[in-house]
Design an enzyme around this catalytic site. Structure first.
Site, PDB file in Angstrom:
ATOM      1  N   SER A 279       0.707  -1.570   0.087  1.00 47.79           N
ATOM      2  CA  SER A 279      -0.026   0.165  -0.060  1.00 47.79           C
ATOM      3  C   SER A 279       0.213   1.316  -0.465  1.00 47.79           C
ATOM      4  O   SER A 279       2.345   1.713   0.365  1.00 47.79           O
ATOM      5  CB  SER A 279      -0.630  -0.589   1.723  1.00 47.79           C
ATOM      6  OG  SER A 279      -1.882   1.713   1.020  1.00 47.79           O
ATOM      7  N   LYS A 285       0.139  -3.881   4.649  1.00 45.13           N
ATOM      8  CA  LYS A 285      -0.761  -4.879   3.810  1.00 45.13           C
ATOM      9  C   LYS A 285       0.217  -5.597   2.258  1.00 45.13           C
ATOM     10  O   LYS A 285       1.014  -5.425   2.820  1.00 45.13           O
ATOM     11  CB  LYS A 285      -1.294  -3.393   2.625  1.00 45.13           C
ATOM     12  CG  LYS A 285      -2.164  -2.397   3.487  1.00 45.13           C
ATOM     13  CD  LYS A 285      -3.902  -2.834   4.049  1.00 45.13           C
ATOM     14  CE  LYS A 285      -4.583  -3.465   2.791  1.00 45.13           C
ATOM     15  NZ  LYS A 285      -5.479  -2.957   1.749  1.00 45.13           N
ATOM     16  N   ASN A 287      -1.769  -7.628  -0.526  1.00 48.56           N
ATOM     17  CA  ASN A 287      -2.774  -7.280  -1.417  1.00 48.56           C
ATOM     18  C   ASN A 287      -3.257  -7.539  -2.485  1.00 48.56           C
ATOM     19  O   ASN A 287      -1.859  -8.433  -2.958  1.00 48.56           O
ATOM     20  CB  ASN A 287      -3.419  -5.910  -2.020  1.00 48.56           C
ATOM     21  CG  ASN A 287      -3.219  -4.796  -0.967  1.00 48.56           C
ATOM     22  OD1 ASN A 287      -4.132  -5.158  -0.278  1.00 48.56           O
ATOM     23  ND2 ASN A 287      -3.028  -3.305  -1.129  1.00 48.56           N
ATOM     24  N   ARG A 318     -21.484  -8.581 -47.737  1.00 46.83           N
ATOM     25  CA  ARG A 318     -20.006  -7.976 -46.954  1.00 46.83           C
ATOM     26  C   ARG A 318     -20.883  -7.168 -46.003  1.00 46.83           C
ATOM     27  O   ARG A 318     -22.229  -6.832 -45.936  1.00 46.83           O
ATOM     28  CB  ARG A 318     -19.143  -7.274 -47.564  1.00 46.83           C
ATOM     29  CG  ARG A 318     -17.633  -6.799 -47.378  1.00 46.83           C
ATOM     30  CD  ARG A 318     -17.058  -7.755 -47.018  1.00 46.83           C
ATOM     31  NE  ARG A 318     -16.742  -8.860 -48.585  1.00 46.83           N
ATOM     32  CZ  ARG A 318     -15.646  -8.791 -49.342  1.00 46.83           C
ATOM     33  NH1 ARG A 318     -15.171  -7.119 -48.912  1.00 46.83           N
ATOM     34  NH2 ARG A 318     -16.041  -9.279 -49.763  1.00 46.83           N
TER      35      ARG A 318
END
Length: 452
Positions: A279, A285, A287, A318
């Site tokens: 973080s 942290k 994550n 087409r």
């Protein structure tokens, strides 16, 4: 010189090899490979002189052309093949004016673009096959390693009954196995030559149209379809749908893993590395950054698949606009799935586990996760409804009093009349209530190995 198309998030969301396949140079080279192969095929069939082939082939190198100039020309031409073939012709003329007369003979721009795409998709499929196999290898090893590691099963995000970590991983593996099978099955249908000329009839080549088609398919090692598919896009949509399913299964893996990484759960983790998952403000942290990519791809893929499906009802011989909607959609889908696979490979290669936390979480409900085991044992003696009601009341008392279910069951006369202490101890031990978890692991791993 190729323009700089590097984007800030590409390395995070996409795999480098897949980005290269669908780079400007990759797209141009696919079309140029078609033009070179067409010249060889037409020379083999006597449609053009053999002497023209070398000059055409020598000019079919993407590095000779400027994608920025090409991009500007597309604005007025409406597709990438028209200005590329013009630039190719100019290059050939400067070297061999006679050879330029035989360039692109009988073909149309969509032939070059669609067949070029097929050549790109063949490379993309090879990458997907490689990475799906590698992911299967890693999942199989982890499933076997943790085949008997108990953990809480979770339904509706609540603790249910015990499972094993190996069983959970085997579920991820089973989906990857099926996607590998699907990819092998659809390759012959998808990887087909596109060669129809102006309106699909190949009238410009007269009686040589079919021999040239056969020779061209052989040159490019693509399957020769029953007819041109300028406005029949089911092959591409089938592949796009598979990509969407792969993204979804990887998203499931990422979702499970990120939930298991939650601070409150803390059972399984993506591999740690310096600076990974940190973080900008919170030093503690960790994550799940790989899972984020898997979940992101699974979120974005359905919209891209929907675009491919929406582009199917193309007009007559087409299409106007619907064909154009595919040009960036399918490559983006390929790149997203490749990036998700890359993150899955990194995550599963070094998964970290906390078996003590798994055991502790199993005890978090103080035996309630094994209430079913007790209820089933009692049902054989006093009947299903009576057993369910009795155990349910014991569970409510355990919750109300903050006690372990074992203690409440042990002091309940109706239970003690039917089950001994030893039986209760066994019924409330997760190790003895894992069902066929081991078998599911064995079957998933066996299926993976059968796909070698």
């Amino acid at each position: 010189m190729e323009r700089n198309t590097h984007q800030l998030f590409d390395a995070y969301f996409m795999q480098a090899d897949m980005r290269l396949i669908f780079s400007d140079a990759g797209r141009m080279q696919g079309m140029l490979d078609f033009e070179a192969a067409l010249a060889r095929a037409e020379a083999r069939c006597g449609v053009i002189p053999q002497s023209a082939v070398a000059s055409i082939e020598a000019a079919c190198r993407a590095e000779l052309y400027d994608p920025v100039t090409l991009a500007q020309a597309i604005v007025s031409s409406g597709n990438s093949a028209i200005p590329l073939v013009k630039a190719l012709g100019n290059w050939i003329t400067a070297q061999d004016a006679e050879a330029e007369k035989y360039l692109h003979l009988g073909a149309t721009s969509q032939d070059a673009m669609d067949t070029g795409l097929m050549l790109q998709l063949r490379q993309a499929m090879a990458l997907l096959e490689r990475d799906l196999f590698s992911l299967g290898e890693k999942l199989a090893a982890q499933a076997e390693r943790h085949a008997a590691t108990p953990m809480a099963g979770r339904t509706w995000l609540q603790h249910a009954t015990p499972v094993t970590l190996g069983m959970k991983i085997a579920g991820w593996l089973g989906a990857i196995n099926r996607h590998r099978q699907r990819l092998a099955e659809i390759k012959p249908r998808v990887l087909c030559l596109q060669f129809g000329g102006a309106s699909g009839s190949l009238a410009a080549l007269g009686k040589q149209a079919w021999p040239v088609s056969q020779a061209l398919a052989a040159e490019l090692e693509l399957n020769l379809p029953d007819q041109p598919w300028h406005t029949q896009r089911d092959r591409l949509v089938e592949f796009a749908s598979l990509l969407g399913m792969i993204a979804g299964s990887l998203g499931k893996l990422g979702r499970d893993l990120s939930l298991l990484m939650q601070t409150d759960v803390g059972e399984v983790f993506e591999p740690s590395a310096p600076g990974k998952g940190g973080s900008s403000t919170m030093p503690h942290k960790r994550n799940p950054v790989g899972s984020a990519v898997m979940i992101s791809a699974a979120t974005r893929a359905p919209g891209l698949v929907a675009t491919m499906l929406s582009a199917m009802p193309q007009e007559h011989e087409r299409s106007l606009g619907l064909w154009h909607a595919e040009w960036e959609t399918l490559p983006e889908l390929c790149c997203l799935v490749s990036g998700s696979l890359q993150q899955a490979l990194q995550a599963t290669a070094g998964l970290e586990f906390d078996a003590d936390r798994m055991a502790g979480n199993l005890e978090q409900t103080r035996g309630l996760v094994l209430a079913e085991a007790v209820s089933i044992a009692l049902a054989q003696r006093i009947g299903r409804d009576a057993a369910h009601h009795l155990v349910e009341q014991c569970c409510k008392r355990a919750v109300a009093d903050g006690r372990h279910l074992r203690g409440v069951l042990g002091e309940t006369a109706e239970v003690r009349q039917e089950l001994t202490d030893a039986e209760l101890d066994r019924l409330l031990d997760p190790v003895f209530y894992l069902g066929e978890a081991q078998r599911w692991v064995e079957r998933a791993v066996a299926e993976h190995r059968s796909l070698y």
